[in-house]
Write a protein that holds these residues in place. Structure first.
Motif, short mmCIF file in Angstrom:
data_model
loop_
_atom_site.label_atom_id
_atom_site.label_comp_id
_atom_site.label_asym_id
_atom_site.label_seq_id
_atom_site.Cartn_x
_atom_site.Cartn_y
_atom_site.Cartn_z
N PHE A 1 0.78 -0.87 -0.08
CA PHE A 1 0.19 -0.45 -0.35
C PHE A 1 1.13 0.98 -0.04
CE2 PHE A 1 -3.17 -3.07 1.64
CZ PHE A 1 -3.80 -3.30 0.74
N PHE A 2 2.20 1.29 0.38
CA PHE A 2 2.60 2.46 0.28
C PHE A 2 3.51 2.67 -0.77
CE2 PHE A 2 7.10 4.38 1.78
CZ PHE A 2 6.37 5.14 2.94
N HIS A 3 3.79 1.56 -1.66
CA HIS A 3 4.04 1.54 -3.44
C HIS A 3 3.06 1.60 -3.92
CE1 HIS A 3 8.44 2.19 -1.27
NE2 HIS A 3 8.00 0.73 -0.80
N GLN A 4 2.08 1.73 -3.43
CA GLN A 4 0.32 1.60 -4.51
C GLN A 4 0.99 2.59 -5.85
OE1 GLN A 4 -3.56 3.83 -3.64
NE2 GLN A 4 -2.28 3.27 -1.60
N LEU A 5 1.01 3.66 -6.19
CA LEU A 5 1.14 4.18 -7.04
C LEU A 5 2.70 4.06 -7.77
CD1 LEU A 5 0.79 6.97 -8.62
CD2 LEU A 5 2.55 7.70 -7.42
N HIS A 6 3.90 3.71 -7.40
CA HIS A 6 4.87 3.11 -7.92
C HIS A 6 4.11 1.59 -8.83
CE1 HIS A 6 8.24 0.74 -9.22
NE2 HIS A 6 7.86 -0.23 -8.58
N PHE A 7 3.50 1.01 -7.87
CA PHE A 7 3.10 -0.99 -8.84
C PHE A 7 1.89 -0.28 -9.87
CE2 PHE A 7 -0.47 -3.86 -8.32
CZ PHE A 7 0.55 -4.84 -8.50
N ALA B 1 8.02 -0.98 9.53
CA ALA B 1 8.82 -0.07 9.45
C ALA B 1 9.41 -0.73 8.36
CB ALA B 1 9.48 0.24 10.91
N ILE B 2 10.28 -2.06 8.65
CA ILE B 2 11.67 -2.08 7.62
C ILE B 2 10.01 -2.47 6.36
CG2 ILE B 2 12.97 -4.51 7.23
CD1 ILE B 2 13.05 -5.16 10.00
N GLY B 3 9.16 -3.45 6.07
CA GLY B 3 8.96 -3.27 4.60
C GLY B 3 8.35 -2.13 3.76
N PRO B 4 8.22 -1.28 4.11
CA PRO B 4 8.13 -0.06 3.34
C PRO B 4 10.24 0.15 2.95
CG PRO B 4 6.99 0.47 4.61
CD PRO B 4 7.58 -0.64 5.30
N GLY B 5 10.56 0.50 3.81
CA GLY B 5 12.24 1.50 3.31
C GLY B 5 13.34 -0.12 2.35
N LEU B 6 12.73 -1.22 2.84
CA LEU B 6 12.82 -2.65 1.93
C LEU B 6 13.10 -2.78 1.06
CD1 LEU B 6 15.81 -4.69 2.22
CD2 LEU B 6 13.36 -6.53 3.26
#
Length: 415
Positions: A244-250, A362-367
């Motif tokens: 969901f953090f990278h939804q636009l990129h996806f 915390a780790i997921g979006p950064g990684l």
């Protein structure tokens, strides 16, 4: 008595306790990523932050909240929910007000820390610990009903606040959020005027774990079973949050308009609610120990669909599988700790699990963001993420197989 009649009687007899759990899970939404990210653009503009800098501050605050949760979560074993819950909501309200009033970049990580600790962390933790402790035979139903607050918040809060953003300043909206959370504190106290299982009488309503005893948090940390479960605890918050953090990129990588992807979110919410209710029923029928090794297989299929799908239909199927695991995530792990380690110290034990889950978010979006910057689109990362969940499922199966021989058959108990 028929099943619908039993369910109706259960809801009527326990309405105030279930409503208290649902209220806490709903209000936790003000400290969840899906709500805070609504204001990401305004926060970045206000403080002059790049995407990387904002992501770093968010990761710092979230990671710090995960560390504190290890201690703070144990307070639910000491204080009654009717006392601790309102205090946590007051603290969450103050955190929302701090976001509205803060103009210091140095204070921003502290504000994020408070939102994550009292929102995503403590509010949801108290609610789910209470359901696991207060209910025995109907633990699955209680957890699934209380967890509906998560889905309602996810469906209503972003949509409502984005709509209000057209006419109100973003800081004003955070003050509105603070007021709404603060109103929840006396409501919660009223719902729990006669708490179901006060700490002083919880011993008579407790559930024993492995070896027919209650485990301490230190013993759990030395238990191989807990570490076999750790990757499974980390995975969903890490990679679902990242999705969901990278939804636009996806969406862009799939050649879709962002709106096409967002239009699938209501379907996902409905499917998640259905999965919560079904998993609660299955939990009461078969128990968490039997079901846990299998509940992350659908999310592995979900990320395979996200990786391979070429259009909206394939992504919709991915959301179906994602909802199956996400719904079960709200019920199965929370009951699992009570079944395996007993309920006397369930708050301190579940705090460990909650800390791992918050750390994952915390780790997921950064990684995944780092891998995107290195040239690997999030969709293609789906193959590796699917393999991660398959490995976590195998590890759960091995750990639970060893532990099952130490569990006593559950004795028939009243709701």
């Amino acid at each position: 008595m028929s099943t619908p009649d039993r369910l109706s009687r259960f809801l009527i007899d326990n309405a105030s306790f279930l409503a208290a759990g649902g209220l806490l899970t709903f209000l936790s939404g003000f400290g969840q990523t899906f709500f805070i990210s609504v204001f990401a653009g305004q926060i970045r503009l206000e403080f002059g932050l790049s995407h990387a800098a904002w992501g770093g501050i968010y990761m710092l605050g979230t990671t710090a909240s995960a560390a504190v949760m290890v201690w703070a979560g144990g307070l639910s074993d000491v204080f009654r929910v009717r006392h601790l819950g309102p205090m946590v909501l007051v603290a969450l309200s103050l955190a929302c007000a701090a976001m509205a009033l803060n103009h210091s970049l140095l204070a921003l990580p502290v504000v994020i820390f408070a939102l994550r600790l009292f929102g995503q962390g403590m509010s949801s933790h108290i609610a789910l610990v209470a359901m696991a402790r207060w209910f025995v035979a109907a633990r699955g139903r209680a957890l699934s009903i209380a967890a509906l607050g998560f889905s309602v918040a996810e469906a209503l809060l972003p949509l409502g606040f984005v709509a209000m953003m057209q006419v109100l300043d973003w800081r004003t909206l955070w003050l509105l959020a603070a007021a709404l959370v603060l109103l929840g504190a006396p409501v919660l106290a009223k719902l729990l005027a006669q708490e179901r299982t006060p700490q002083s009488t919880s011993e008579s309503n407790s559930t024993l774990g492995m070896d027919n005893r209650h485990w301490s948090r230190g013993e759990v940390l030395r238990s191989p079973l807990f570490w076999c479960m750790a990757p499974a605890l980390l995975g969903p918050p890490a990679f679902v949050t990242a999705f969901f953090f990278h939804q636009l990129h996806f969406a862009t990588s799939k050649g879709m308009e962002h709106l096409q992807l967002v239009a699938l979110f209501p379907l996902y919410t409905v499917l998640t609610i259905a999965a919560m209710l079904v998993s609660g029923w299955a939990l009461d029928r078969w128990n968490a120990v039997r079901l846990m090794p299998f509940y992350q297989l659908p999310i592995a299929l979900a990320f395979l669909c996200f990786a391979a799908a070429g259009g909206t239909l394939g992504i919709a199927v991915g959301f179906l599988f994602l909802a199956m695991t996400n719904g079960a995530q709200a019920t199965l792990p929370n009951s699992f700790w009570a079944e395996c380690y007993g309920t006397r110290n369930i708050g301190a034990i579940k705090a460990l699990a909650t800390a791992i889950m918050v750390l994952g978010s915390a780790i997921g979006p950064g990684l995944t963001g780092l891998l995107i910057d290195l040239g690997l689109p999030f969709a293609q990362q789906g193959y590796g993420i699917a393999a991660y969940f398959l490995g976590a499922s195998v590890l759960m199966k091995l750990g639970i197989a060893r532990a099952r021989t130490r569990l006593s058959p559950p004795a028939p108990q009243a709701v």
